[in-house]
Design a protein around this motif. Structure first.
Motif: not given
Length: 313
Positions: A174-177, A212-213, A154-157, A187-188
């Motif tokens: 991010v911390d929960r993941m 593969k996102l 997964v990614a974060v914008v 990944v980004s």
């Protein structure tokens, strides 16, 4: 004590007479300097502030820069607002460090500062009216994990890495993941300044780099629409989770292009900011944080009256 009593009398006169007659000179003026003006979120915050101004019979102004990347312009707006010698001020910091010298001036002039939406890394604000952004973003992470089968990329914008909201929403997700979903890899993490076009380009570059996102999280309205548009332009099917509201996000959730989003209570943020300023002027004790709440919404509950009340176009 005498000073507080005199202030209460002044407030009472202003509330009783509004802007007429003798009270003209004693009208309570509370400017709100926002992070932006372009998103419907800020228009909803403004509506809440205006409602509180009517209810408490005070004068409120609301302004913010055209984009949330304009830190210098926001600092100029804060400086101009303080130059008008307001009785109190509301401030949503784009960059809390850059704002500190001016906030220290406000403190020295005994002008109560109410932080809203985005807190300030300082004890100068008498309170902060805000969403618990870390908890809200953690809920977004839980929903994402559930929707992608608890594994994959997964990614974060994000909208920025300088405001409290930008930092807390990124870190909450991010911390929960990392703590709860060991098979999910972030990944980004990219930044699009809350701008739809910039966030679209950022999303396209992430999708190119990671074929593969499985999912992407947009941390505010502009970021989420950018993710949506980027995936659409690249013809990629990914699970998209947004933040805030607005017509485009609501439409995308209804038609299934976006899985869901976290909504704040923007009208409540605006209202509570002005209410807190009035209470501060009356000498009332305020909590350090006034939590205005958040909700998850998707296709299944978007029409629920409780949810509909905190969404906006």
């Amino acid at each position: 004590m005498i000073k507080r009593r005199a202030l209460n009398i002044a407030l009472g006169l202003s509330f009783a007479f509004g802007s007429s007659g003798i009270a003209q000179a004693q009208e309570i003026y509370i400017p709100l300097v926002s992070k932006g003006f372009q998103h419907q979120f800020w228009q909803a915050v403004k509506a809440g502030a205006n409602q509180a101004a009517t209810d408490y019979k005070v004068k409120v102004t609301f302004e913010g820069p055209e984009t949330e990347a304009m830190v210098d312009k926001q600092i100029d707006m804060l400086s101009a607002a303080l130059a008008k010698k307001p009785q109190a001020i509301g401030f949503a910091a784009l960059d809390s460090k850059a704002a500190l010298p001016l906030l220290k001036k406000a403190q020295a002039a005994k002008i109560p500062v109410i932080a809203f939406d985005s807190g300030v890394d300082s004890d100068i604000p008498v309170t902060t009216t805000t969403t618990d952004n870390k908890a809200a973003a953690a809920l977004a992470a839980d929903k994402m994990a559930e929707l992608i089968g608890k594994e994959g990329e997964v990614a974060v914008v994000a909208h920025d890495q300088t405001s409290r909201t930008g930092i807390d929403r990124r870190d909450g997700f991010v911390d929960r993941m990392k703590s709860a979903y060991p098979k999910i890899k972030i990944v980004s993490i990219q930044y699009g300044a809350g701008d739809q076009l910039k966030s679209t380009e950022v999303t396209k570059s992430i999708l190119q780099a990671y074929p593969k996102l499985k999912g992407a999280f947009g941390t505010n309205e502009g970021s989420a629409i950018g993710v949506l548009n980027g995936a659409r332009e690249m013809k990629r099917k990914v699970v998209i989770i947004g933040f805030d509201s607005g017509k485009q996000q609501k439409d995308a959730i209804r038609d299934g292009q976006m899985a869901g989003a976290i909504t704040q209570n923007p009208v409540g943020i605006g209202y509570k900011t002005v209410e807190a300023a009035v209470k501060a002027l009356k000498g009332e004790k305020l909590p350090k944080i006034i939590d205005t709440g958040f909700y998850w919404y998707d296709k299944s509950n978007i029409a629920d009256p409780k949810i509909a009340a905190v969404l906006y176009d």
